[in-house]
Design a protein around this motif. Structure first.
Motif, PDB file in Angstrom:
ATOM      1  N   UNK A 146       0.817  -1.206   0.000  1.00  0.00           N
ATOM      2  CA  UNK A 146       0.000   0.000   0.000  1.00  0.00           C
ATOM      3  C   UNK A 146       0.850   1.256   0.000  1.00  0.00           C
ATOM      4  N   UNK A 147       0.487   2.216  -0.832  1.00  0.00           N
ATOM      5  CA  UNK A 147       1.263   3.445  -0.962  1.00  0.00           C
ATOM      6  C   UNK A 147       0.579   4.599  -0.237  1.00  0.00           C
ATOM      7  N   UNK A 148       1.395   5.613   0.105  1.00  0.00           N
ATOM      8  CA  UNK A 148       0.881   6.801   0.767  1.00  0.00           C
ATOM      9  C   UNK A 148       0.305   7.765  -0.265  1.00  0.00           C
ATOM     10  N   UNK A 149      -0.776   8.435   0.095  1.00  0.00           N
ATOM     11  CA  UNK A 149      -1.402   9.397  -0.800  1.00  0.00           C
ATOM     12  C   UNK A 149      -1.986  10.535   0.012  1.00  0.00           C
ATOM     13  N   UNK A 150      -1.852  11.745  -0.512  1.00  0.00           N
ATOM     14  CA  UNK A 150      -2.439  12.933   0.120  1.00  0.00           C
ATOM     15  C   UNK A 150      -2.691  13.963  -0.972  1.00  0.00           C
ATOM     16  N   UNK A 151      -3.924  13.975  -1.503  1.00  0.00           N
ATOM     17  CA  UNK A 151      -4.307  14.889  -2.563  1.00  0.00           C
ATOM     18  C   UNK A 151      -5.590  15.603  -2.169  1.00  0.00           C
ATOM     19  N   UNK A 152      -6.016  16.560  -2.981  1.00  0.00           N
ATOM     20  CA  UNK A 152      -7.271  17.256  -2.714  1.00  0.00           C
ATOM     21  C   UNK A 152      -8.443  16.289  -2.650  1.00  0.00           C
ATOM     22  N   UNK A 153      -8.413  15.258  -3.471  1.00  0.00           N
ATOM     23  CA  UNK A 153      -9.527  14.305  -3.519  1.00  0.00           C
ATOM     24  C   UNK A 153      -9.386  13.168  -2.526  1.00  0.00           C
ATOM     25  N   UNK A 154      -8.180  12.967  -1.987  1.00  0.00           N
ATOM     26  CA  UNK A 154      -7.931  11.836  -1.077  1.00  0.00           C
ATOM     27  C   UNK A 154      -7.017  12.311   0.054  1.00  0.00           C
ATOM     28  N   UNK A 155      -7.628  12.785   1.138  1.00  0.00           N
ATOM     29  CA  UNK A 155      -6.894  13.292   2.293  1.00  0.00           C
ATOM     30  C   UNK A 155      -6.613  12.120   3.240  1.00  0.00           C
ATOM     31  N   UNK A 156      -5.497  11.437   2.962  1.00  0.00           N
ATOM     32  CA  UNK A 156      -5.171  10.205   3.666  1.00  0.00           C
ATOM     33  C   UNK A 156      -3.964  10.358   4.590  1.00  0.00           C
ATOM     34  N   UNK A 157      -3.621  11.583   4.954  1.00  0.00           N
ATOM     35  CA  UNK A 157      -2.578  11.836   5.951  1.00  0.00           C
ATOM     36  C   UNK A 157      -3.082  12.933   6.872  1.00  0.00           C
ATOM     37  N   UNK A 158      -3.356  12.592   8.143  1.00  0.00           N
ATOM     38  CA  UNK A 158      -3.828  13.610   9.084  1.00  0.00           C
ATOM     39  C   UNK A 158      -2.966  13.569  10.350  1.00  0.00           C
ATOM     40  N   UNK A 159      -2.936  14.691  11.057  1.00  0.00           N
ATOM     41  CA  UNK A 159      -2.058  14.868  12.200  1.00  0.00           C
ATOM     42  C   UNK A 159      -2.817  14.896  13.516  1.00  0.00           C
ATOM     43  N   UNK A 160      -2.143  14.419  14.564  1.00  0.00           N
ATOM     44  CA  UNK A 160      -2.711  14.541  15.904  1.00  0.00           C
ATOM     45  C   UNK A 160      -2.325  15.875  16.533  1.00  0.00           C
ATOM     46  N   UNK A 161      -1.098  16.311  16.327  1.00  0.00           N
ATOM     47  CA  UNK A 161      -0.625  17.588  16.872  1.00  0.00           C
ATOM     48  C   UNK A 161      -0.652  18.675  15.801  1.00  0.00           C
ATOM     49  N   UNK A 162      -0.747  19.912  16.279  1.00  0.00           N
ATOM     50  CA  UNK A 162      -0.570  21.076  15.402  1.00  0.00           C
ATOM     51  C   UNK A 162      -1.483  20.999  14.171  1.00  0.00           C
ATOM     52  N   UNK A 163      -2.755  20.760  14.414  1.00  0.00           N
ATOM     53  CA  UNK A 163      -3.705  20.570  13.309  1.00  0.00           C
ATOM     54  C   UNK A 163      -4.050  21.891  12.631  1.00  0.00           C
ATOM     55  N   UNK A 164      -4.559  21.792  11.406  1.00  0.00           N
ATOM     56  CA  UNK A 164      -4.973  22.973  10.640  1.00  0.00           C
ATOM     57  C   UNK A 164      -6.039  22.561   9.632  1.00  0.00           C
ATOM     58  N   UNK A 165      -6.841  23.507   9.135  1.00  0.00           N
ATOM     59  CA  UNK A 165      -7.855  23.153   8.133  1.00  0.00           C
ATOM     60  C   UNK A 165      -7.207  22.757   6.804  1.00  0.00           C
ATOM     61  N   UNK A 166      -7.808  21.792   6.115  1.00  0.00           N
ATOM     62  CA  UNK A 166      -7.346  21.410   4.788  1.00  0.00           C
ATOM     63  C   UNK A 166      -8.561  21.263   3.869  1.00  0.00           C
ATOM     64  N   UNK A 167      -8.351  21.478   2.579  1.00  0.00           N
ATOM     65  CA  UNK A 167      -9.445  21.468   1.616  1.00  0.00           C
ATOM     66  C   UNK A 167      -9.680  20.103   0.992  1.00  0.00           C
ATOM     67  N   UNK A 168     -10.889  19.942   0.433  1.00  0.00           N
ATOM     68  CA  UNK A 168     -11.287  18.754  -0.324  1.00  0.00           C
ATOM     69  C   UNK A 168     -11.803  19.195  -1.686  1.00  0.00           C
ATOM     70  N   UNK A 169     -11.455  18.463  -2.721  1.00  0.00           N
ATOM     71  CA  UNK A 169     -12.009  18.756  -4.049  1.00  0.00           C
ATOM     72  C   UNK A 169     -11.892  17.530  -4.938  1.00  0.00           C
ATOM     73  N   UNK A 170     -13.009  17.127  -5.527  1.00  0.00           N
ATOM     74  CA  UNK A 170     -13.027  16.008  -6.472  1.00  0.00           C
ATOM     75  C   UNK A 170     -13.953  16.395  -7.618  1.00  0.00           C
ATOM     76  N   UNK A 171     -13.397  16.677  -8.779  1.00  0.00           N
ATOM     77  CA  UNK A 171     -14.166  17.161  -9.924  1.00  0.00           C
ATOM     78  C   UNK A 171     -14.326  16.063 -10.977  1.00  0.00           C
ATOM     79  N   UNK A 172     -15.492  16.063 -11.646  1.00  0.00           N
ATOM     80  CA  UNK A 172     -15.785  15.003 -12.607  1.00  0.00           C
ATOM     81  C   UNK A 172     -14.914  15.064 -13.863  1.00  0.00           C
TER      82      UNK A 172
END
Length: 296
Positions: A146-172
């Motif tokens: 399994x590979x690591x991924x962190x894109x607008x459409x797939x937010x698959x890396x999140x933090x426990x410390x020092x959090x911040x808002x991140x965006x989501x976008x998946x266009x057809x």
């Protein structure tokens, strides 16, 4: 006076009080010792964040984290970035990211074992193992390993410390259509996927210009969380003339459970007859999904 001039143990006799904010000792003696098994430069709050460096590498950045070392809680300064690879990881699986001390070196571990709260210090740790401090959560994609991924459409890396808002976008990227009277997912390959701690709100929305092929007929646009929970507010338009485009927008906010979730876009042509609802997704006017993840 330098640190070397201060003895390791200072004993104060007949102590009752030192200034108005000091500790009063009813026994008359207060011993202050350096080191020992107590707290050493400790804060339960960290600042280091994990990030995706590539498909095969996650990295813990510079900052500090709480860490239990030889039974003592300390604040570990991360002065050199710490990496871990994806070797041996299973596809499409959630892994908690833990930091631990290995002979004086900060080291990362990926584990499917969940988190718990240390009963002494309140630090989030690996369940039943206080030597592992939680620093993040990741999800692998479908490759082997399994590979690591962190894109607008797939937010698959999140933090426990020092959090911040991140965006989501998946266009057809292309128009979507349906003739269904009931809501159906317009494109199962285009979802806004994410991880969450189950503590903070996520906000998502489906958006598109849309129309029907028959004058006077309706089109519905709705966002759903995990295909099980539709937003209470769907976008409904009635086409005055065939092909007349109207903007559709369906928002949704929720605090979902910890782990993996996704938003999907649903549509329908609910009126009787051979009617087609079209949702514009061309390059000049992309429709699809968007959103914000708070505190990640």
């Amino acid at each position: 006076l330098v640190d070397a001039d201060v003895p390791n143990t200072i004993t104060l006799d007949n102590l009752t009080q030192i200034t108005t904010r000091a500790i009063s000792d009813t026994t008359g003696t207060l011993a202050v010792s350096r080191g020992g098994t107590g707290l050493v430069n400790f804060s339960p709050v960290g600042t280091s964040r994990i990030s995706r460096i590539g498909t095969g590498e996650i990295q813990l950045g510079l900052g500090m984290i709480p860490l239990q070392v030889s039974g003592t809680w300390v604040t570990r300064l991360v002065t050199v970035a710490v990496s871990i690879s994806n070797a041996g990881l299973v596809a499409n699986t959630n892994y908690y990211v833990y930091a631990f001390d290995s002979a004086g070196t900060t080291t990362l571990e990926l584990s499917t074992t969940g988190r718990a709260t240390d009963s002494t210090m309140g630090v989030e740790i690996k369940s039943a193992d206080a030597t592992r401090t939680l620093v993040g959560l990741i999800r692998t994609e479908g490759s082997t390993p399994g590979q690591f991924v962190d894109t607008l459409a797939r937010r698959f890396v999140i933090n426990w410390f020092n959090r911040r808002p991140i965006g989501l976008q998946a266009l057809w990227g292309a128009n979507q259509t349906t003739t269904s009277d009931a809501l159906v997912e317009l494109n199962t390959a285009t979802r806004a996927e994410f991880l969450t701690w189950g503590q903070s709100a996520v906000f998502g929305f489906a958006h598109a210009r849309m129309y029907t092929s028959t004058a006077g007929n309706r089109a519905w646009l709705n966002i759903s969380l995990d295909t099980t929970t539709y937003a209470p507010h769907r976008s409904l338009i009635a086409t005055p003339t065939a092909g007349y485009e109207t903007l559709g927008y369906s928002p949704y906010m929720e605090v979902p459970s910890e782990g993996y979730h996704y938003f999907g876009a649903y549509g329908a042509a609910p009126d009787a007859g051979a009617d087609t609802a079209t949702f514009i997704g061309s390059a000049s006017a992309d429709g699809g999904l968007g959103g914000i993840l708070y505190d990640y």
